[in-house]
Design a protein around this motif. Structure first.
Motif, PDB file in Angstrom:
ATOM      1  N   LEU A 230       1.010  -0.951  -0.044  1.00  0.00           N
ATOM      2  CA  LEU A 230       0.132   0.112   0.548  1.00  0.00           C
ATOM      3  C   LEU A 230       0.702   1.384   0.153  1.00  0.00           C
ATOM      4  O   LEU A 230       0.471   2.446  -0.421  1.00  0.00           O
ATOM      5  N   MET A 231       1.834   1.436   0.959  1.00  0.00           N
ATOM      6  CA  MET A 231       2.489   2.375   0.699  1.00  0.00           C
ATOM      7  C   MET A 231       3.615   2.505  -0.655  1.00  0.00           C
ATOM      8  O   MET A 231       3.841   3.508  -1.235  1.00  0.00           O
ATOM      9  N   LYS A 232       3.794   1.514  -1.566  1.00  0.00           N
ATOM     10  CA  LYS A 232       4.074   1.615  -2.880  1.00  0.00           C
ATOM     11  C   LYS A 232       3.878   1.595  -3.511  1.00  0.00           C
ATOM     12  O   LYS A 232       3.594   3.230  -4.516  1.00  0.00           O
ATOM     13  N   LEU A 233       2.431   1.751  -3.440  1.00  0.00           N
ATOM     14  CA  LEU A 233       1.341   2.013  -4.403  1.00  0.00           C
ATOM     15  C   LEU A 233       0.909   3.488  -4.213  1.00  0.00           C
ATOM     16  O   LEU A 233       0.139   4.459  -4.150  1.00  0.00           O
ATOM     17  N   GLY A 234       1.505   3.992  -2.915  1.00  0.00           N
ATOM     18  CA  GLY A 234       0.817   5.440  -2.597  1.00  0.00           C
ATOM     19  C   GLY A 234      -0.531   5.611  -1.423  1.00  0.00           C
ATOM     20  O   GLY A 234      -0.864   6.707  -1.823  1.00  0.00           O
ATOM     21  N   ILE A 235      -1.056   4.980  -1.618  1.00  0.00           N
ATOM     22  CA  ILE A 235      -2.186   4.708  -1.104  1.00  0.00           C
ATOM     23  C   ILE A 235      -2.132   5.214   0.152  1.00  0.00           C
ATOM     24  O   ILE A 235      -2.747   5.856   0.976  1.00  0.00           O
ATOM     25  N   ILE A 236      -1.323   4.967   1.515  1.00  0.00           N
ATOM     26  CA  ILE A 236      -0.948   4.559   2.488  1.00  0.00           C
ATOM     27  C   ILE A 236       0.337   5.837   2.422  1.00  0.00           C
ATOM     28  O   ILE A 236       1.337   5.237   2.006  1.00  0.00           O
ATOM     29  N   SER A 237       0.369   6.283   3.826  1.00  0.00           N
ATOM     30  CA  SER A 237       1.818   7.446   4.249  1.00  0.00           C
ATOM     31  C   SER A 237       2.634   6.235   4.551  1.00  0.00           C
ATOM     32  O   SER A 237       3.822   6.906   4.588  1.00  0.00           O
ATOM     33  N   GLU A 238       1.852   5.964   5.612  1.00  0.00           N
ATOM     34  CA  GLU A 238       3.137   5.539   6.442  1.00  0.00           C
ATOM     35  C   GLU A 238       2.015   4.088   7.518  1.00  0.00           C
ATOM     36  O   GLU A 238       1.452   3.540   7.616  1.00  0.00           O
ATOM     37  N   PRO A 239       3.308   3.089   7.580  1.00  0.00           N
ATOM     38  CA  PRO A 239       2.703   1.902   8.510  1.00  0.00           C
ATOM     39  C   PRO A 239       1.221   1.812   9.137  1.00  0.00           C
ATOM     40  O   PRO A 239       1.650   2.533  10.311  1.00  0.00           O
ATOM     41  N   GLN A 240       0.204   1.043   8.784  1.00  0.00           N
ATOM     42  CA  GLN A 240      -0.686   0.790  10.054  1.00  0.00           C
ATOM     43  C   GLN A 240      -1.189  -0.446  10.496  1.00  0.00           C
ATOM     44  O   GLN A 240      -1.022  -1.597   9.991  1.00  0.00           O
ATOM     45  N   ALA A 241      -1.596  -0.027  11.945  1.00  0.00           N
ATOM     46  CA  ALA A 241      -1.828  -1.052  12.584  1.00  0.00           C
ATOM     47  C   ALA A 241      -3.556  -1.910  12.066  1.00  0.00           C
ATOM     48  O   ALA A 241      -4.538  -1.638  13.025  1.00  0.00           O
ATOM     49  N   PHE A 242      -3.428  -2.729  11.118  1.00  0.00           N
ATOM     50  CA  PHE A 242      -4.824  -3.337  10.257  1.00  0.00           C
ATOM     51  C   PHE A 242      -5.824  -3.659  11.498  1.00  0.00           C
ATOM     52  O   PHE A 242      -6.748  -3.410  11.592  1.00  0.00           O
ATOM     53  N   LEU A 243      -5.181  -4.517  12.503  1.00  0.00           N
ATOM     54  CA  LEU A 243      -5.629  -5.001  13.099  1.00  0.00           C
ATOM     55  C   LEU A 243      -6.333  -4.653  14.504  1.00  0.00           C
ATOM     56  O   LEU A 243      -6.442  -4.914  15.275  1.00  0.00           O
ATOM     57  N   ALA A 244      -5.766  -2.985  14.952  1.00  0.00           N
ATOM     58  CA  ALA A 244      -5.618  -2.709  16.070  1.00  0.00           C
ATOM     59  C   ALA A 244      -7.225  -0.822  15.946  1.00  0.00           C
ATOM     60  O   ALA A 244      -8.063  -0.768  16.716  1.00  0.00           O
ATOM     61  N   GLY A 245      -7.487  -0.808  14.816  1.00  0.00           N
ATOM     62  CA  GLY A 245      -8.407  -0.501  14.416  1.00  0.00           C
ATOM     63  C   GLY A 245      -9.564  -0.698  14.722  1.00  0.00           C
ATOM     64  O   GLY A 245     -10.143  -1.669  14.371  1.00  0.00           O
ATOM     65  N   THR A 246     -11.157  -0.242  15.167  1.00  0.00           N
ATOM     66  CA  THR A 246     -12.325  -1.255  15.043  1.00  0.00           C
ATOM     67  C   THR A 246     -12.858  -1.577  14.003  1.00  0.00           C
ATOM     68  O   THR A 246     -13.098  -2.730  13.472  1.00  0.00           O
ATOM     69  N   THR A 247     -12.768  -0.603  12.686  1.00  0.00           N
ATOM     70  CA  THR A 247     -13.483  -1.045  11.576  1.00  0.00           C
ATOM     71  C   THR A 247     -12.224  -1.939  10.586  1.00  0.00           C
ATOM     72  O   THR A 247     -12.407  -2.585  10.175  1.00  0.00           O
ATOM     73  N   SER A 248     -11.313  -0.957  11.030  1.00  0.00           N
ATOM     74  CA  SER A 248      -9.988  -1.714   9.880  1.00  0.00           C
ATOM     75  C   SER A 248     -10.014  -3.498  10.923  1.00  0.00           C
ATOM     76  O   SER A 248      -9.607  -4.463  10.396  1.00  0.00           O
ATOM     77  N   ALA A 249      -9.953  -3.502  11.714  1.00  0.00           N
ATOM     78  CA  ALA A 249      -9.664  -4.607  12.766  1.00  0.00           C
ATOM     79  C   ALA A 249     -10.742  -5.855  11.915  1.00  0.00           C
ATOM     80  O   ALA A 249     -10.672  -7.153  11.536  1.00  0.00           O
ATOM     81  N   PHE A 250     -12.130  -5.295  12.281  1.00  0.00           N
ATOM     82  CA  PHE A 250     -13.635  -6.393  11.140  1.00  0.00           C
ATOM     83  C   PHE A 250     -13.213  -6.435   9.800  1.00  0.00           C
ATOM     84  O   PHE A 250     -13.335  -7.728   9.633  1.00  0.00           O
ATOM     85  N   ILE A 251     -13.201  -5.581   9.023  1.00  0.00           N
ATOM     86  CA  ILE A 251     -12.757  -6.014   7.945  1.00  0.00           C
ATOM     87  C   ILE A 251     -11.249  -6.730   7.502  1.00  0.00           C
ATOM     88  O   ILE A 251     -11.773  -7.683   6.793  1.00  0.00           O
TER      89      ILE A 251
END
Lengths: 278, 307
Positions: B152-173
């Motif tokens: 995702l960073m290489k594609l320029g979609i996000i600028s810094e690493p995300q903790a996907f399992l730590a956010g309530t919505t992103s964890a569910f997805i």
């Protein structure tokens, strides 16, 4: 659909989606294997290595010897093989009775088998824990062997009766004429013909026991008795996760199930067809 | 027919006594083990649901009447949210698994080189345990070493690493996506088996009639798949409702209970072991809900056995 440009359409509607499907399926497996062969420092190094530059088996040694995957592997193997053995014998017998005999209560027995498929397994964790605690069988592989046998038998009985109904009745009658007893006919006539069905049922049962998690977690509280899924889960939950060893442990758990599945998938599908038909 | 029937009758007569008992002897072990370790425990769940049952203090156990049930509906702050999470979980899993399973099956039903190999690969996730799949996906979701952050960073979609399992919505997805990976092959296998049983002549005839591929898909393929779809979606609904392996290992129900389904809630209660009576009452409710759903579903889809 769009006949004007067949080649572009073939790429757009077939080759592209099937490549994506292939990548989507294979990538998590590839990534785990890739991680398992990396040195610990290389796993978190940026930029990420999409291929390990200096592959190592160090993680496998750590997982096998230090984390205890040798023990988990052995436990899973013992539970799996014993369960398969018991399930095959019991489901062949009951499958045979269902296919070859008319008897009072046959319909009720069949209904009993089918209704088990709607019993949520999560419903079983509390009472089974209490039952096996009272029997003194917590952390004893026997509790898992018994539970897995009970859970698997309804489906494997229906599967086996499908395979049995594909074998002509006349063969057994010929054996009876030749002076075979019922059990001899079963052993020497039916058994060889049933072998492909038995193999498929065995693989199906083995993969289930190899993968089952919640009941194994509930009925085991000693680390030396963990099965592979429980061992993996335990390792994931540790504060300081050793990712290399975790990936290596996953590969260890992955290989037997995948090889068996690849070997038996065709039989399994045809067996299910037979079970539905019979 | 008559001679064969006759000899069979004679033989049957001779074996009458033993044969009468053989089927019962054959089903007896299976019957006993199912009765003792499936049906009896289910019965006890209903019994415990009316008890205060604490495994660590069994001497204080007592009859509770409907207390557990009343508490669930009035005091429990987790019951309705976890039921809603279960609903979201089941609908998105079954819906997406069906759609992608159908796409997979249609692709794998074409003739192409390496088809056997691609099929075998496509079905593999079916043989992989929920725990194993959660290890695989957690390696990819990881904030520090995860490959998704890298891509995702290489594609320029996000600028810094995300903790996907730590956010309530992103964890569910994240949990949804990982379970999809494991669940699609089941639909792909059953739908492919069903696709292969459609006679080729039907398509040839509709082509002669000038139907487009889309039209023959809607008028031939889908109706033919209906019974398989109805049955597999029902089975998957029950299965996904009860499935916790992946949630348990990826998020444990968190963060902030955002991935706590009803079954995950029950599993947590059971594993903590403090109040089995309460856990049993929740189990009974989830069983009743599923059972009611199954009956309702079979009714509205007008499922019929093929002859």
């Amino acid at each position: 659909m769009f006949n004007t440009n067949g080649r572009t359409n073939k790429v757009l509607f077939f080759y592209l989606p099937i490549t994506l499907m292939f990548m989507w399926t294979i990538f998590p497996i590839y990534w785990t294997i890739n991680t398992a062969f990396k040195h610990e420092g290389d796993i978190i190094k940026r930029p990420l290595e999409y291929l390990p530059t200096s592959p190592t088996v160090e993680n496998f040694v750590v997982a096998w010897n230090n984390v205890g995957f040798a023990t988990f592997f052995k436990n899973s193997l013992i539970i799996g093989i014993t369960t398969v053995f018991v399930v095959i014998i019991l489901s062949t017998l009951s499958g045979y009775a269902l296919t070859r005999y008319k008897f009072k209560g046959k319909g009720s027995f069949l209904l009993m088998l089918l209704s088990t498929q709607f019993i949520p397994r999560a419903m079983l964790i509390i009472p089974l824990f209490i039952i096996f605690k009272n029997m003194g069988l917590i952390s004893n592989p026997l509790s898992l062997i018994i539970t897995y046998t009970a859970v698997e038998i309804p489906f494997t009985t229906i599967l086996m009766s499908g395979f049995i109904s594909n074998i002509p009745r006349e063969l057994e009658e010929a054996a009876a004429v030749d002076g075979c007893s019922k059990l001899q006919a079963l052993r020497f006539v039916m058994f060889p013909l049933l072998l492909p069905g038995i193999v498929a049922t065995a693989v199906f049962t083995f993969i289930y026991t190899w993968n089952e998690f919640l009941l194994a977690l509930m009925l085991t509280n000693q680390q030396s008795k963990f099965t592979l899924p429980v061992g993996l889960s335990f390792m994931m939950g540790e504060f300081n996760v050793n990712y290399g060893a975790l990936a290596a442990g996953s590969v260890i758990a992955l290989v037997p199930a995948v090889i068996l599945f690849a070997y038996a998938q065709k039989h399994l599908v045809s067996g299910m067809g037979g079970a539905v038909k019979g | 027919m008559s001679t064969k029937q006759l000899s069979e009758n004679v033989k049957a007569e001779r074996r009458f006594k033993i044969d009468n008992w053989i089927p019962y002897l054959f089903i007896l072990p299976s019957f006993l083990i199912i009765a003792t370790f499936l049906f009896y425990p289910i019965g006890t769940v209903f019994y415990y649901s009316f008890q205060n049952y604490d495994i660590s203090a069994p001497f204080y156990n007592s009859f509770a009447g409907f207390d557990n049930f009343v508490k669930i509906f009035t005091e429990d702050k987790l019951f309705f949210p976890s039921l809603l999470t279960s609903l979201k979980w089941v609908v998105s899993q079954v819906g997406l698994q069906l759609i992608f399973g159908l796409i997979f099956a249609l692709l794998l039903n074409q003739t192409f080189r390496l088809r056997g190999f691609v099929r075998a690969i496509a079905f593999i996730p079916w043989a992989i345990s929920g725990v194993l799949a959660s290890v695989m996906w957690s390696l990819m979701y990881n904030e520090h070493m995860g490959v998704f952050n890298d891509i995702l960073m290489k594609l320029g979609i996000i600028s810094e690493p995300q903790a996907f399992l730590a956010g309530t919505t992103s964890a569910f997805i994240s949990v949804i996506i990982a379970e999809l990976w494991r669940g699609i092959p089941f639909f792909a296998i059953t739908l492919l088996a069903s696709l292969q049983s459609i006679p080729e002549e039907l398509y040839e005839a509709s082509e002669i009639d000038g139907a487009s591929k889309w039209e023959s898909f809607v008028h031939i393929t889908l109706p033919h798949l209906k019974n398989t779809i109805v049955l597999t979606t029902l089975l998957r609904t029950v299965w996904e409702f009860n499935n916790v392996d992946l949630i348990f290992n990826l998020t444990g129900g968190g963060p902030a209970n955002s991935t706590t389904t009803l079954t995950m809630y029950i599993a947590n209660l059971a594993i903590n072991g403090s109040d089995f009576g309460y856990g049993s009452a929740l189990t009974v409710i989830s069983f009743v809900l599923l059972f009611a759903f199954a009956i309702f579903y079979l009714k509205i889809t007008r499922y019929e056995r093929e002859d």
